[in-house]
Design a protein around this motif. Structure first.
Motif, PDB file in Angstrom:
ATOM      1  N   ASN A 290       0.878  -1.264  -0.054  1.00 35.69           N
ATOM      2  CA  ASN A 290       0.035   0.035  -0.099  1.00 35.69           C
ATOM      3  C   ASN A 290       0.919   1.141  -0.128  1.00 35.69           C
ATOM      4  N   ASN A 291       0.639   2.208  -0.750  1.00 31.90           N
ATOM      5  CA  ASN A 291       1.260   3.489  -0.888  1.00 31.90           C
ATOM      6  C   ASN A 291       0.335   4.556  -1.112  1.00 31.90           C
ATOM      7  N   ALA A 292       0.550   5.625  -0.250  1.00 34.10           N
ATOM      8  CA  ALA A 292      -0.457   6.676  -0.595  1.00 34.10           C
ATOM      9  C   ALA A 292       0.192   8.050  -0.480  1.00 34.10           C
ATOM     10  N   ARG A 293      -0.195   9.204  -1.313  1.00 37.31           N
ATOM     11  CA  ARG A 293       0.518  10.220  -1.363  1.00 37.31           C
ATOM     12  C   ARG A 293      -0.468  11.443  -1.657  1.00 37.31           C
ATOM     13  N   GLY A 294      -0.304  12.543  -0.873  1.00 41.47           N
ATOM     14  CA  GLY A 294      -1.209  13.646  -1.085  1.00 41.47           C
ATOM     15  C   GLY A 294      -0.706  15.017  -0.927  1.00 41.47           C
ATOM     16  N   GLY A 295      -1.169  15.988  -1.356  1.00 45.60           N
ATOM     17  CA  GLY A 295      -0.381  17.421  -1.243  1.00 45.60           C
ATOM     18  C   GLY A 295      -1.468  18.546  -1.895  1.00 45.60           C
ATOM     19  N   ILE A 296      -0.972  19.487  -1.810  1.00 42.03           N
ATOM     20  CA  ILE A 296      -1.817  20.788  -2.090  1.00 42.03           C
ATOM     21  C   ILE A 296      -0.771  21.671  -2.874  1.00 42.03           C
TER      22      ILE A 296
ATOM     23  N   VAL B 105      -5.518  42.041  -9.443  1.00 39.50           N
ATOM     24  CA  VAL B 105      -6.622  40.999  -9.221  1.00 39.50           C
ATOM     25  C   VAL B 105      -7.064  41.058  -7.795  1.00 39.50           C
ATOM     26  N   GLU B 106      -8.187  40.704  -7.515  1.00 40.02           N
ATOM     27  CA  GLU B 106      -8.651  40.941  -6.192  1.00 40.02           C
ATOM     28  C   GLU B 106      -8.272  39.664  -5.306  1.00 40.02           C
ATOM     29  N   ASN B 107      -7.857  38.467  -5.846  1.00 44.13           N
ATOM     30  CA  ASN B 107      -7.336  37.430  -5.104  1.00 44.13           C
ATOM     31  C   ASN B 107      -6.239  36.813  -5.601  1.00 44.13           C
ATOM     32  N   GLN B 108      -5.006  36.895  -5.026  1.00 44.06           N
ATOM     33  CA  GLN B 108      -3.777  36.355  -5.637  1.00 44.06           C
ATOM     34  C   GLN B 108      -3.289  35.007  -5.071  1.00 44.06           C
ATOM     35  N   LEU B 109      -4.286  34.378  -4.251  1.00 38.03           N
ATOM     36  CA  LEU B 109      -3.658  33.081  -3.742  1.00 38.03           C
ATOM     37  C   LEU B 109      -4.897  32.070  -4.346  1.00 38.03           C
ATOM     38  N   ALA B 110      -4.389  30.715  -4.556  1.00 33.18           N
ATOM     39  CA  ALA B 110      -5.163  29.814  -5.094  1.00 33.18           C
ATOM     40  C   ALA B 110      -4.513  28.243  -4.637  1.00 33.18           C
ATOM     41  N   ALA B 111      -5.359  27.419  -4.545  1.00 32.11           N
ATOM     42  CA  ALA B 111      -4.900  26.276  -4.089  1.00 32.11           C
ATOM     43  C   ALA B 111      -5.546  24.795  -4.631  1.00 32.11           C
ATOM     44  N   ALA B 112      -4.650  23.669  -5.077  1.00 28.33           N
ATOM     45  CA  ALA B 112      -5.323  22.811  -5.744  1.00 28.33           C
ATOM     46  C   ALA B 112      -4.857  21.305  -4.921  1.00 28.33           C
ATOM     47  N   PRO B 113      -5.668  20.950  -4.130  1.00 27.94           N
ATOM     48  CA  PRO B 113      -5.093  19.560  -3.805  1.00 27.94           C
ATOM     49  C   PRO B 113      -5.064  18.267  -4.585  1.00 27.94           C
ATOM     50  N   ASP B 114      -4.427  17.261  -4.171  1.00 26.82           N
ATOM     51  CA  ASP B 114      -4.399  15.942  -5.009  1.00 26.82           C
ATOM     52  C   ASP B 114      -3.999  15.076  -3.870  1.00 26.82           C
ATOM     53  N   PHE B 115      -4.729  13.689  -4.251  1.00 29.86           N
ATOM     54  CA  PHE B 115      -4.359  12.614  -3.485  1.00 29.86           C
ATOM     55  C   PHE B 115      -4.205  11.317  -4.523  1.00 29.86           C
ATOM     56  N   PHE B 116      -3.316  10.391  -4.029  1.00 34.83           N
ATOM     57  CA  PHE B 116      -2.996   9.248  -4.864  1.00 34.83           C
ATOM     58  C   PHE B 116      -2.964   8.047  -3.936  1.00 34.83           C
ATOM     59  N   TYR B 117      -3.422   6.924  -4.226  1.00 29.37           N
ATOM     60  CA  TYR B 117      -3.102   5.692  -3.636  1.00 29.37           C
ATOM     61  C   TYR B 117      -2.824   4.481  -4.572  1.00 29.37           C
ATOM     62  N   ALA B 118      -1.902   3.943  -4.290  1.00 30.06           N
ATOM     63  CA  ALA B 118      -1.447   2.603  -5.106  1.00 30.06           C
ATOM     64  C   ALA B 118      -1.532   1.425  -4.327  1.00 30.06           C
TER      65      ALA B 118
END
Length: 305
Positions: free
Chosen positions: A66-72, A92-105
């Motif tokens: 089992n292997n798992a990995r996640g991040g933003i 621009v009015e908002n300079q920050l953004a975030a995109a999460p990710d998750f992986f499992y194998a």
């Protein structure tokens, strides 16, 4: 301004001008793993952690158990606009953004098949400008949220060769807004909001012809999302009351193909070269289909090339 011009300005300004200013690769978010990003995204021929589900799904056969990995993926952007002959600068009015990710194998012991699941955002972007920039009739804001659920299956054909395939189930949500006139008073605006699903697939190949050399390739199909939603518009100066019409638009998100070669002269060195292709021409002509006749006149289903 007729209806065709309105939509042309909206999509050209909000979709093309905004996100392309923010991200060098347009709407595509290529960074889905910190380690791969540190290598300049040259990872298709290495693909030795669970994020291989995105980069090259054949790579998960290199993992055990089992292997798992996640991040933003954190994004900071600050595009600015300075009008000619003016000392003002708009941000621009908002300079920050975030995109999460998750992986499992998961790779069972002494078994040729590996199983994986990824949840990530391969596309996205958001920009919102103040009302007084002078170009509000071109674009005020645009926002795209795009999430992919990606189960994959990989087969280790031999100790040196693996192949894989997966299903991409995509959800998208889009919001676009512009003004109908250069100034916000009296009230005037045009908006399109929609959401939808699509299905695509991804493929991967990993071959190690020599203990120091690996060759990898991956392919992600195009996916057409039908954004079902509505248009909204109002213009007090032209006696056009607030109007809401059912509408939809088809966006074909592009296919991508990556090929890479990894050379490992020693166990501690890994030199990789990747070639990455994105078929942005798939965007082509976009049409907003409205189910009722708009009161502004002009074509009911305006197209944007």
């Amino acid at each position: 301004m007729n209806r065709r011009d309105t939509v042309k300005l909206l999509l050209a300004g909000a979709l093309a001008g905004g996100p392309l200013t923010l991200l060098a690769n347009g709407l595509r978010l290529v960074s889905q793993d910190g380690f791969a990003s540190a290598r300049g995204e040259a990872f298709v021929a290495t693909a030795d952690n669970p994020s291989a589900i995105y980069y090259n799904p054949a790579g998960i056969t290199q993992l055990e158990g089992n292997n798992a990995r996640g991040g933003i993926y954190g994004i900071y952007y600050d595009p600015t606009f300075s009008p000619p002959n003016s000392s003002s600068t708009y941000h621009v009015e908002n300079q920050l953004a975030a995109a999460p990710d998750f992986f499992y194998a998961y790779t069972p012991k002494d078994f040729p098949l590996s199983f994986g699941l990824g949840v990530y955002a391969p596309y996205g972007g958001s920009v919102s400008w103040p009302q007084d920039t002078g170009f509000r009739a071109v674009a005020l804001s645009s926002s795209l949220q795009y999430v992919t659920l990606n189960p994959v299956l990989a087969l280790k054909v031999s100790p040196a060769f693996s192949i894989a395939g997966g299903l991409m189930m995509n959800y998208g949500n889009i919001k676009l807004e512009q003004g109908l006139r250069p100034f916000p008073q009296p009230p005037n605006f045009f908006r399109f909001k929609g959401e939808g699903w699509s299905v695509g697939y991804n493929l991967g190949l990993l071959w190690q012809p020599h203990e120091k050399v690996s060759i990898g390739a991956s392919f992600r199909s195009s996916a057409t999302v039908t954004f079902d939603g509505r248009t909204e518009f109002e213009q007090d100066s032209a006696n056009i009351p607030f109007t809401r019409l059912p509408a939809h638009a088809d966006f074909e998100f592009p296919l991508t193909a990556v090929f890479g070669v990894s050379y490992r002269p020693t166990p501690k060195w890994n030199l990789e070269f990747d070639a990455d292709y994105t078929d942005w021409s798939s965007f082509g002509t976009i049409t907003i289909y409205q189910q009722e006749r708009p009161p502004l006149g002009g074509p009911q289903n305006p197209s944007v090339t």
